[in-house]
Design an enzyme around this catalytic site. Structure first.
Site, PDB file in Angstrom:
ATOM      1  N   PRO A   2      22.373  65.152 122.327  1.00 53.95           N
ATOM      2  CA  PRO A   2      23.595  64.328 122.290  1.00 53.95           C
ATOM      3  C   PRO A   2      23.321  62.988 121.599  1.00 53.95           C
ATOM      4  O   PRO A   2      22.303  62.355 121.859  1.00 53.95           O
ATOM      5  CB  PRO A   2      23.924  64.113 123.763  1.00 53.95           C
ATOM      6  CG  PRO A   2      23.141  65.117 124.519  1.00 53.95           C
ATOM      7  CD  PRO A   2      21.950  65.448 123.685  1.00 53.95           C
ATOM      8  N   GLU A   3      24.215  62.609 120.696  1.00 52.55           N
ATOM      9  CA  GLU A   3      24.105  61.316 120.013  1.00 52.55           C
ATOM     10  C   GLU A   3      25.264  60.436 120.488  1.00 52.55           C
ATOM     11  O   GLU A   3      25.988  60.814 121.399  1.00 52.55           O
ATOM     12  CB  GLU A   3      24.117  61.538 118.495  1.00 52.55           C
ATOM     13  CG  GLU A   3      23.002  62.490 118.055  1.00 52.55           C
ATOM     14  CD  GLU A   3      22.953  62.716 116.544  1.00 52.55           C
ATOM     15  OE1 GLU A   3      23.408  61.846 115.790  1.00 52.55           O
ATOM     16  OE2 GLU A   3      22.461  63.783 116.129  1.00 52.55           O
TER      17      GLU A   3
END
Ligand code: ZN
Length: 298
Positions: A2-3
């Protein structure tokens, strides 16, 4: 992993669920989640805390309690929260379970088990993050000039500089590739070599890529899910990431894949230009080397 868009989407979904709620009981079933501390001790410390706000900095989720303690959560590869029905039932990948004072449950699940929970005492957060994180790319104070200052005198490839969380906080492999494509900058360009126009393009491109991800509630690759179990849809909108061999949206050239900074890297060998003299960059574009070489001598 996840960014920023995925973590921010998670934050927005958790905020109404957690704000004002008290942690009635907390179970931590995986020692890796809180090491070097003891799971039972951390769980006991969390019990009774009431959530004042749910914040984000870079890829960290910050649960701030009314006592001003914070639970700093990093999802790493596959961590994520589930709430309500999505939190119920047997789940071999569930690492922690929080029962809230409104009778609902929040589960933390993590297939790869790299995620971390760190309980910090009041006043400890800023110092902890200051050495690890740079600018927030969506912050109003982040400008093209500021980006130029962060990249000055850095010979590393621009891709590596952008992956470094101490430059910009929250970018990872996906959104760096997407931003460099939008800015028409080759991932191997030395960070310090970008001129003013390129810095302006990159500044806009970073923000546009992240905003596109946010608008589609993140991208769902592997195990990322929203707290209600739903998926994001950004993966259908990628311009280059994971699209090796497919035509570039701008010029039709097949997207190339190579490795930069140890990461799989996708780019368009025609519209992401390599500056004159940068032969290392020119030879790296695997599918259209002659085209890149021609461009590098322009
Ligand atoms: Zn192109």
């Amino acid at each position: 992993m996840p960014e920023l868009p995925e973590v921010e989407t998670m934050r927005r979904r958790l905020e109404p669920v957690l704000t004002g709620r008290r942690f009635e009981t907390v179970e931590i079933d995986d020692a890796r989640l809180v090491r070097p501390y003891e799971p039972d001790e951390v769980a006991a410390e969390l019990q009774g805390e009431r959530v004042a706000s749910v914040e984000r900095r870079g890829k960290y989720l910050i649960l701030r309690f009314e006592t001003d303690r914070v639970l700093l959560v990093h999802l790493r590869m596959t961590g994520g929260f589930r709430h309500g029905e999505a939190a119920a039932g047997d789940d071999p990948h569930r690492r922690a379970l929080v029962h809230l004072d409104d009778g609902t449950d929040v589960a933390y699940r993590d297939v790869r088990r790299f995620g971390t929970w760190l309980l910090l005492e009041p006043g400890e957060l800023d110092a902890y993050l200051a050495t690890r994180l740079g600018e927030e790319p969506l912050d109003a104070l982040f400008t093209a000039a500021r980006l130029g200052a962060l990249l000055a005198r850095r010979r590393a490839p621009i891709k590596a500089a952008l992956l470094d969380q101490r430059t910009l906080a929250g970018l990872g492999n996906i959104y760096v590739d997407e931003a460099l494509w939008r800015a028409r900058i080759h991932p191997l360009r030395p960070a310090e070599s970008l001129d003013k126009k390129e810095l302006q393009r990159l500044h806009r491109a970073v923000r546009a890529s992240l905003e596109a991800g946010l608008a589609r509630q993140g991208s769902t690759l592997r195990d990322y899910r929203l707290p209600d179990g739903a998926s994001g849809s950004m993966q259908h909108e990628f311009k280059v990431y994971g699209r090796g061999g497919e035509p570039c949206d701008r010029c039709g050239t097949p997207i190339s894949k190579s490795r930069v900074a140890g990461r799989g890297t996708w780019f368009c060998p025609t519209c992401q230009t390599v500056q004159a003299g940068n032969t290392q960059a020119a030879s790296s574009s695997s599918s259209a080397p002659s085209r890149s070489r021609r461009q590098s001598s322009v």
